[in-house]
Design an enzyme around this catalytic site. Structure first.
Site, PDB file in Angstrom:
ATOM      1  N   TYR A  37       1.953  -6.379   5.839  1.00  0.00           N
ATOM      2  CA  TYR A  37       0.714  -6.117   5.076  1.00  0.00           C
ATOM      3  C   TYR A  37       1.364  -5.540   3.755  1.00  0.00           C
ATOM      4  O   TYR A  37       2.634  -4.334   3.498  1.00  0.00           O
ATOM      5  CB  TYR A  37      -0.372  -4.131   4.844  1.00  0.00           C
ATOM      6  N   CYS A  40       1.344  -2.131   2.037  1.00  0.00           N
ATOM      7  CA  CYS A  40       1.677  -1.305   3.366  1.00  0.00           C
ATOM      8  C   CYS A  40       3.147  -0.663   3.130  1.00  0.00           C
ATOM      9  O   CYS A  40       3.883  -1.158   3.270  1.00  0.00           O
ATOM     10  CB  CYS A  40       1.109  -1.863   4.526  1.00  0.00           C
ATOM     11  N   PHE A  42       5.048   0.809   5.268  1.00  0.00           N
ATOM     12  CA  PHE A  42       6.537   0.738   6.693  1.00  0.00           C
ATOM     13  C   PHE A  42       6.534  -0.330   5.985  1.00  0.00           C
ATOM     14  O   PHE A  42       7.502  -0.272   6.292  1.00  0.00           O
ATOM     15  CB  PHE A  42       4.806   1.567   7.109  1.00  0.00           C
TER      16      PHE A  42
END
Length: 302
Positions: A37, A40, A42
């Site tokens: 994503y 995101c 991470f």
């Protein structure tokens, strides 16, 4: 997930983005595909690492609700990195991905498959009884003694890098969602950004923007309580930013010295997902992190 996913996101379109030019490795020697994503933290960590090292990779944007793009995987989170260095291999967890690929770049004694085996998944149960998957050794680079001394001249350098990589995962990342969804106005602005970055139909975009913003505004309140944040979550963000700057110190450009180390890349990757939002501008205005952040932007761009 905290910034890019959440209830209300509906049918985010699959998206393939640019390929990055190779720098460190001969063309074709390491083929990488990142399932992510975009917003995101991470996933952003992994992109910062790959970009800094000039590694070629393709991006596949994953639908955060249906996740059809990763139906091939029993591991249902992102980022997932598919790597082919002679044979196809799936790497899970952002910190495992970074440690394994960095080990591969430094040491060619072992195959990438063997290196990944040094980070075994272990099922654990949280205090609330939820079963989760953790990865052992994920902040370690699997190097021999000679390689270790070359990368980490003194033991304290390695200990420091591991400590702050873990800090980025265990603390810093949990400050993102409560800050970008802090107020209804900020939640709406965050989802406006998400919709602009994705490919939505008109109705899908409106649904994601308004319903998602309302949902994540309330979710952020629960996250604030879960992580014991202050009533004004900006204070926690400011404190974390200044804590990082203090750890880097006045006499180093980066924690890694003249060049970023893995902790620099992790912290930068997490904070980068807030760019363009009110929380990011406030952090730059009310903390001492901006000079370091600008140096990170410049060195990664180069």
């Amino acid at each position: 997930f905290a910034l890019g996913g959440g209830a209300g996101l509906c049918l985010a379109a699959r998206q393939r983005l640019r390929e990055h030019s190779a720098a460190e490795l001969p063309s074709g020697s390491l083929q990488l595909t990142l399932y992510q994503y975009k917003t995101c933290p991470f996933c952003s960590k992994v992109r910062a690492f790959l970009d800094y090292h000039g590694l070629p990779y393709e991006i596949v944007e994953v639908n955060p609700i249906m996740r059809k793009e990763i139906k091939f995987s029993s591991y249902r989170k992102v980022p997932i990195l598919l790597a082919n260095a002679g044979s196809p291999l799936q790497l899970n967890d952002s910190s495992v991905i970074i440690s394994a690929i960095k080990t591969y770049l430094i040491s060619r004694r072992n195959s990438l498959e063997e290196i990944v085996s040094f980070y075994p998944p272990v099922k654990t149960v949280t205090e609330k009884g939820k079963e989760v998957m953790e990865y052992e050794n994920k902040y370690w680079l699997m190097l021999d003694e000679k390689e270790t001394k070359r990368v980490y001249p003194v033991k304290e350098v390695r200990v420091e890098e591991m400590k702050w990589r873990k800090w980025a995962d265990d603390w810093l990342v949990h400050l993102i969602s409560p800050n970008v969804y802090r107020t209804p106005k900020e939640a709406l602005a965050s989802f406006d950004y998400i919709v602009r970055e994705g490919k939505f139909g008109t109705l899908e975009g409106l649904f994601a923007k308004y319903v998602g913003a309302v949902a994540m505004f309330f979710v952020s309140k629960r996250l604030k309580k879960r992580h014991n944040l202050r009533d004004d979550v900006r204070e926690d963000l400011y404190e974390a930013a200044n804590e990082w700057v203090k750890a880097v110190g006045k006499h180093r450009l980066f924690m890694g010295g003249n060049q970023p180390n893995l902790a620099d890349l992790a912290v930068y990757g997490v904070l980068r997902v807030m760019e363009g939002l009110e929380a990011f501008d406030d952090m730059m205005a009310h903390t001492k992190i901006q000079p370091w952040y600008q140096r990170m932007e410049e060195v990664i761009e180069k």
